[in-house]
Design an enzyme around this catalytic site. Structure first.
Site, PDB file in Angstrom:
ATOM      1  N   ASN A  13       1.289  -0.683   0.223  1.00  0.00           N
ATOM      2  CA  ASN A  13       0.025   0.063   0.140  1.00  0.00           C
ATOM      3  C   ASN A  13       0.494   1.426   0.053  1.00  0.00           C
ATOM      4  O   ASN A  13       1.610   1.532   1.041  1.00  0.00           O
ATOM      5  CB  ASN A  13      -1.088  -0.073   1.508  1.00  0.00           C
ATOM      6  CG  ASN A  13      -1.418   1.236   1.508  1.00  0.00           C
ATOM      7  OD1 ASN A  13      -2.395   1.734   0.060  1.00  0.00           O
ATOM      8  ND2 ASN A  13      -2.361   1.426   2.282  1.00  0.00           N
ATOM      9  N   LYS A  15       0.112   4.588  -0.425  1.00  0.00           N
ATOM     10  CA  LYS A  15      -0.179   5.518  -0.089  1.00  0.00           C
ATOM     11  C   LYS A  15      -0.090   6.044  -0.299  1.00  0.00           C
ATOM     12  O   LYS A  15       0.307   6.411  -1.318  1.00  0.00           O
ATOM     13  CB  LYS A  15      -0.275   5.224   1.699  1.00  0.00           C
ATOM     14  CG  LYS A  15       0.020   4.410   2.375  1.00  0.00           C
ATOM     15  CD  LYS A  15      -0.239   4.896   4.218  1.00  0.00           C
ATOM     16  CE  LYS A  15      -0.352   3.419   4.922  1.00  0.00           C
ATOM     17  NZ  LYS A  15      -0.394   3.170   6.218  1.00  0.00           N
ATOM     18  N   HIS A  98      -9.617   1.582   4.369  1.00  0.00           N
ATOM     19  CA  HIS A  98      -7.934   1.365   5.332  1.00  0.00           C
ATOM     20  C   HIS A  98      -8.558   2.382   6.654  1.00  0.00           C
ATOM     21  O   HIS A  98      -9.054   3.853   5.971  1.00  0.00           O
ATOM     22  CB  HIS A  98      -6.792   2.104   4.738  1.00  0.00           C
ATOM     23  CG  HIS A  98      -5.665   2.357   5.137  1.00  0.00           C
ATOM     24  ND1 HIS A  98      -5.569   2.825   6.621  1.00  0.00           N
ATOM     25  CD2 HIS A  98      -4.951   1.149   4.752  1.00  0.00           C
ATOM     26  CE1 HIS A  98      -4.600   2.564   6.759  1.00  0.00           C
ATOM     27  NE2 HIS A  98      -4.022   1.079   5.957  1.00  0.00           N
ATOM     28  N   GLU A 100      -7.017   4.757   7.951  1.00  0.00           N
ATOM     29  CA  GLU A 100      -6.592   6.661   7.669  1.00  0.00           C
ATOM     30  C   GLU A 100      -7.761   7.067   6.519  1.00  0.00           C
ATOM     31  O   GLU A 100      -7.790   8.052   6.816  1.00  0.00           O
ATOM     32  CB  GLU A 100      -5.344   6.382   6.880  1.00  0.00           C
ATOM     33  CG  GLU A 100      -3.425   6.136   7.591  1.00  0.00           C
ATOM     34  CD  GLU A 100      -3.261   5.746   6.692  1.00  0.00           C
ATOM     35  OE1 GLU A 100      -3.254   5.072   5.639  1.00  0.00           O
ATOM     36  OE2 GLU A 100      -1.760   4.500   7.393  1.00  0.00           O
ATOM     37  N   GLU A 170      -5.756  -4.993  10.072  1.00  0.00           N
ATOM     38  CA  GLU A 170      -4.858  -3.621  10.670  1.00  0.00           C
ATOM     39  C   GLU A 170      -4.830  -3.848  11.704  1.00  0.00           C
ATOM     40  O   GLU A 170      -5.989  -1.818  11.708  1.00  0.00           O
ATOM     41  CB  GLU A 170      -4.718  -3.104   9.508  1.00  0.00           C
ATOM     42  CG  GLU A 170      -4.850  -3.587   8.130  1.00  0.00           C
ATOM     43  CD  GLU A 170      -3.371  -2.663   7.110  1.00  0.00           C
ATOM     44  OE1 GLU A 170      -2.999  -2.797   6.533  1.00  0.00           O
ATOM     45  OE2 GLU A 170      -3.898  -1.726   7.654  1.00  0.00           O
ATOM     46  N   GLY A 176       2.602   2.496  10.681  1.00  0.00           N
ATOM     47  CA  GLY A 176       3.511   3.171  11.080  1.00  0.00           C
ATOM     48  C   GLY A 176       4.304   3.585  12.060  1.00  0.00           C
ATOM     49  O   GLY A 176       4.659   4.589  11.927  1.00  0.00           O
ATOM     50  N   SER A 216       3.392  -2.246  10.624  1.00  0.00           N
ATOM     51  CA  SER A 216       4.655  -2.160  10.555  1.00  0.00           C
ATOM     52  C   SER A 216       5.319  -3.696  10.313  1.00  0.00           C
ATOM     53  O   SER A 216       6.584  -3.850  10.522  1.00  0.00           O
ATOM     54  CB  SER A 216       5.363  -1.916  11.829  1.00  0.00           C
ATOM     55  OG  SER A 216       4.333  -0.124  11.895  1.00  0.00           O
TER      56      SER A 216
HETATM   57  P1  13P Z   1       3.083   0.687   8.160  1.00  0.00           P
HETATM   58  O1  13P Z   1       3.420  -0.895   7.121  1.00  0.00           O
HETATM   59  O2  13P Z   1       3.275   1.108   7.125  1.00  0.00           O
HETATM   60  O3  13P Z   1       3.064   0.103   9.209  1.00  0.00           O
HETATM   61  O4  13P Z   1       1.165   0.644   6.851  1.00  0.00           O
HETATM   62  C1  13P Z   1       0.942  -0.481   7.704  1.00  0.00           C
HETATM   63  C2  13P Z   1      -0.626   0.149   6.255  1.00  0.00           C
HETATM   64  O5  13P Z   1      -1.163   0.989   6.402  1.00  0.00           O
HETATM   65  C3  13P Z   1      -0.487  -0.766   5.451  1.00  0.00           C
HETATM   66  O6  13P Z   1      -2.260  -0.440   4.584  1.00  0.00           O
END
Ligand code: 13P
Length: 256
Positions: A13, A15, A98, A100, A170, A176, A216
């Site tokens: 992803n 982002k 997601h 976010e 997740e 992150g 992560s």
């Molecule tokens: P990270 O791997 O940067 O923690 O992000 C995970 C994520 O949100 C994947 O959709």
């Protein structure tokens, strides 16, 4: 083991990262490292990178995904992209729900459900994200939250359609932050999600659903997570932006 019934899916992803020119460079690096992967390899890129990603990955084993889609086919929805638009671009996957988007863009289980339905109807495969916040884990309501999300987000989705749904667990506190869930914490919730799916769709359907862990995940912790019975892959943010790291994740899934 039921795990053997499922092909692992490693999905990056990206982002809101990488211009089209930067995407071209990264995809050029990813193609050779993904060549021998036996897992399904997906990159979910920003809308502006979709055309270049679809073009460059044609004929390779890398699949392309988007990171969201709207639930209407067309209309006055400034700034939105429909599932059909994605499909006609050559995209195979789309991430829906997601954290976010839930956190920063007022996404709710209702809109996540609508988007999921629209994506499936358009012929896309959905990576549906669920997961608890830190306060919810601390309050001991992880399972309640994850069950509510899973059930609500999958309202009216049929057993047949579940062939095209991946669930990504997740935990929001692990995204992150560098704070990865332990192998056991991740497995516990992924197994719980599978049990929720079994309750709704029956065991045979639930055993066929790919459940990813995300938060992560990196080359150091991937093998342990991916070895777990109910973890069938990863949805990877940060580590998907470096070809070397993504390659290590693909090989962890391939050898796992
Ligand atoms: P990270 O791997 O940067 O923690 O992000 C995970 C994520 O949100 C994947 O959709």
């Amino acid at each position: 083991m039921n795990k053997n019934l499922r092909k692992p899916v490693i999905a990056g992803n990206w982002k809101m990262n990488k211009t089209a020119a930067e995407a071209e460079t990264l995809i050029g690096e990813l193609i050779p490292v993904a060549k021998d992967a036996t897992c399904e390899t997906v990159i979910c890129v920003p809308y502006t990178d979709l055309a270049v990603a679809v073009k460059l990955t044609a004929g390779t084993n890398i699949k392309v995904g988007a990171q969201n889609c709207h639930f209407k086919k067309s209309g006055a929805f400034t700034g939105e992209i429909s599932a059909e638009m994605l499909k006609t671009t050559g995209v195979e996957y789309v991430i829906i729900g997601h954290s976010e988007r839930r956190q920063y863009f007022a996404e709710t289980d209702l809109t996540v459900n609508r988007r999921t339905k629209a994506a499936l109807e358009a012929g896309l495969k959905v990576i549906l994200c669920v997961g608890e916040m830190l306060s919810e884990r601390e309050d001991g309501i992880t399972e309640t939250v994850v069950k509510l999300q899973t059930i609500a987000d999958l309202t009216d989705i049929t057993a047949e359609q579940m062939k095209n749904v991946i669930i990504a667990y997740e935990p929001v506190w692990a995204i992150g932050t560098g704070k990865v869930a332990t192998d056991e914490q991740a497995e516990e919730v992924c197994a719980f999600i599978r049990a929720v799916l079994a309750e709704k769709y029956g065991k045979a359907v639930a055993d066929g659903v790919v459940i990813q862990y995300g938060g992560s995940m990196n080359p150091k912790n991937a093998a342990g997570l991916l070895a777990k019975e109910n973890i069938d892959g990863g949805l990877i943010g940060g580590a998907s932006l470096k070809a070397e790291d993504f390659a290590a994740l693909l090989s962890a899934a391939t050898n796992g």
